[in-house]
Design a protein around this motif. Structure first.
Motif, PDB file in Angstrom:
ATOM      1  N   VAL A   1      12.631 -25.201  13.026  1.00 31.15           N
ATOM      2  CA  VAL A   1      12.922 -23.865  13.346  1.00 31.15           C
ATOM      3  C   VAL A   1      13.863 -23.131  12.392  1.00 31.15           C
ATOM      4  N   VAL A   2      13.600 -21.811  11.739  1.00 34.04           N
ATOM      5  CA  VAL A   2      14.147 -20.752  11.239  1.00 34.04           C
ATOM      6  C   VAL A   2      15.160 -20.501  12.301  1.00 34.04           C
ATOM      7  N   VAL A   3      16.824 -19.992  13.303  1.00 38.91           N
ATOM      8  CA  VAL A   3      16.433 -18.912  13.831  1.00 38.91           C
ATOM      9  C   VAL A   3      17.816 -17.871  13.576  1.00 38.91           C
ATOM     10  N   ASN A   4      17.285 -16.559  13.398  1.00 41.97           N
ATOM     11  CA  ASN A   4      18.122 -15.382  12.714  1.00 41.97           C
ATOM     12  C   ASN A   4      19.069 -14.599  13.783  1.00 41.97           C
TER      13      ASN A   4
ATOM     14  N   CYS B   1      15.357 -15.145   6.009  1.00 39.39           N
ATOM     15  CA  CYS B   1      14.215 -16.055   7.177  1.00 39.39           C
ATOM     16  C   CYS B   1      13.507 -16.185   6.901  1.00 39.39           C
ATOM     17  N   VAL B   2      12.448 -15.210   7.014  1.00 42.70           N
ATOM     18  CA  VAL B   2      10.682 -15.555   6.704  1.00 42.70           C
ATOM     19  C   VAL B   2      10.499 -16.348   5.215  1.00 42.70           C
ATOM     20  N   ARG B   3      11.566 -15.661   4.121  1.00 42.40           N
ATOM     21  CA  ARG B   3      11.013 -16.480   2.995  1.00 42.40           C
ATOM     22  C   ARG B   3      11.012 -18.448   3.580  1.00 42.40           C
ATOM     23  N   ALA B   4      12.207 -18.496   4.092  1.00 42.16           N
ATOM     24  CA  ALA B   4      12.736 -20.414   4.364  1.00 42.16           C
ATOM     25  C   ALA B   4      11.209 -20.353   5.708  1.00 42.16           C
ATOM     26  N   GLY B   5      11.604 -19.060   6.187  1.00 42.51           N
ATOM     27  CA  GLY B   5       9.930 -20.495   7.048  1.00 42.51           C
ATOM     28  C   GLY B   5       8.613 -20.372   6.733  1.00 42.51           C
ATOM     29  N   SER B   6       8.571 -19.760   5.245  1.00 41.33           N
ATOM     30  CA  SER B   6       7.355 -19.750   4.987  1.00 41.33           C
ATOM     31  C   SER B   6       7.314 -21.220   3.835  1.00 41.33           C
ATOM     32  N   ILE B   7       8.476 -21.094   3.216  1.00 45.30           N
ATOM     33  CA  ILE B   7       8.694 -21.942   2.215  1.00 45.30           C
ATOM     34  C   ILE B   7       8.943 -23.780   2.631  1.00 45.30           C
ATOM     35  N   LEU B   8       9.225 -23.108   3.761  1.00 45.17           N
ATOM     36  CA  LEU B   8       9.517 -24.829   4.509  1.00 45.17           C
ATOM     37  C   LEU B   8       8.780 -25.297   5.734  1.00 45.17           C
ATOM     38  N   GLY B   9       7.986 -24.606   6.231  1.00 47.07           N
ATOM     39  CA  GLY B   9       6.353 -24.130   6.866  1.00 47.07           C
ATOM     40  C   GLY B   9       6.967 -24.426   8.510  1.00 47.07           C
ATOM     41  N   ALA B  10       7.940 -23.323   8.133  1.00 50.33           N
ATOM     42  CA  ALA B  10       8.721 -23.962   9.952  1.00 50.33           C
ATOM     43  C   ALA B  10       9.108 -21.987  11.040  1.00 50.33           C
TER      44      ALA B  10
END
Length: 274
Positions: free
Chosen positions: A47-50, A79-88
């Motif tokens: 999970v990515v929390v912003n 954070c959107v990019r992180a979630g997309s790349i990491l599948g989170a």
């Protein structure tokens, strides 16, 4: 089940409380830095929390437009990019003000809205697993927002200037907001992608000031600021139904309990200065 959580804005007011709450629940918290490369994270992230943001009254006065764009929009995109790349999953903290209030320009509200739009777009177009939480007026826990400013002024015998004394706000304690974030992190599936977080009760700001004055044993809590606008019909109470239904979340700290703590902190600060 323990999650690996990338927490962005961990050193800020809200982020600190979220980090403590996640740690208490047994989750592994990694400090997210939008200036770093995602490849440096190593192990996968769940999970990515912003929790980043700039421009609120709790921040240092004089926040520039560039700083607000960077923190409220740029970090949300990262954070959107992180979630997309990491599948989170991405848990994004917006603000209730994004969908409420006057159509007049407000730099903080409008840049926060742009950040939320970035998350919403990625969810709609790319299928990003994203939850948008929109808390109401956050207070307590060492904050520097309007409620704390009221208490500091009233504690030294100076009534607080209110531009909109009849404006009704839904106050939510920071510990409850942190609990809502943890619920969004832990839920296997959140079927409502955008949820307001609040107590469901609205209170006039003038009544909040009067309550603080009583607790601080001062004769008066507020005076009208002649330079302010009057919007007596504005009511920002939160619909708590979706939070209960989809996150099993309810605010636990009552306004009376929260104001007791705020008054105690203001009294201690006044004593320390004398």
């Amino acid at each position: 089940m323990s999650q690996r959580v990338l927490l962005v804005g961990a050193s800020g007011y809200l982020g600190r409380h979220i980090g403590v709450c996640l740690d208490a629940r047994g989750h592994e918290v990694i400090i997210g830095d939008p200036r770093s490369e995602l490849a440096d994270l190593g192990d996968p992230v769940d999970v990515v929390v912003n929790a980043a943001g700039a421009g609120m009254s709790s921040d240092v006065p004089g926040t520039t437009a560039v700083e607000m764009l960077s923190a409220n929009v740029g970090v949300a995109i990262w954070c959107v990019r992180a979630g997309s790349i990491l599948g989170a999953r991405v848990v994004h903290l917006g603000t209730l003000a994004e969908s409420r209030g006057s159509p007049e320009f407000d730099a903080y509200r409008d840049t926060k809205r742009l950040g939320t739009e970035a998350v919403r777009l990625a969810r709609s177009v790319d299928g990003l697993d994203a939850v948008i939480l929109r808390p109401s007026l956050i207070y307590g826990g060492g904050g520097r927002g309007v409620v704390e400013a009221m208490a500091r002024e009233i504690a030294i015998g100076r009534p607080f200037k209110l531009r909109q004394p009849d404006r009704r706000r839904d106050l939510i304690h920071v510990s409850d907001v942190a609990s809502a974030v943890v619920k969004a992190v832990e839920s296997p599936e959140v079927r409502c992608p955008e949820i307001e977080i609040g107590s469901g009760l609205s209170t006039k700001l003038s009544d909040v000031a009067d309550s603080l004055a009583q607790r601080l044993e001062q004769p008066r809590g507020w005076v009208a600021d002649d330079e302010g606008s009057q919007r007596a019909d504005e009511d920002e109470s939160v619909d708590t139904g979706p939070a209960k239904q989809f996150l099993s979340f309810e605010a636990r700290v009552t306004l009376d309990e929260g104001l007791d703590l705020i008054a105690r902190e203001a009294r201690a600060e006044r004593i320390s200065r004398t």
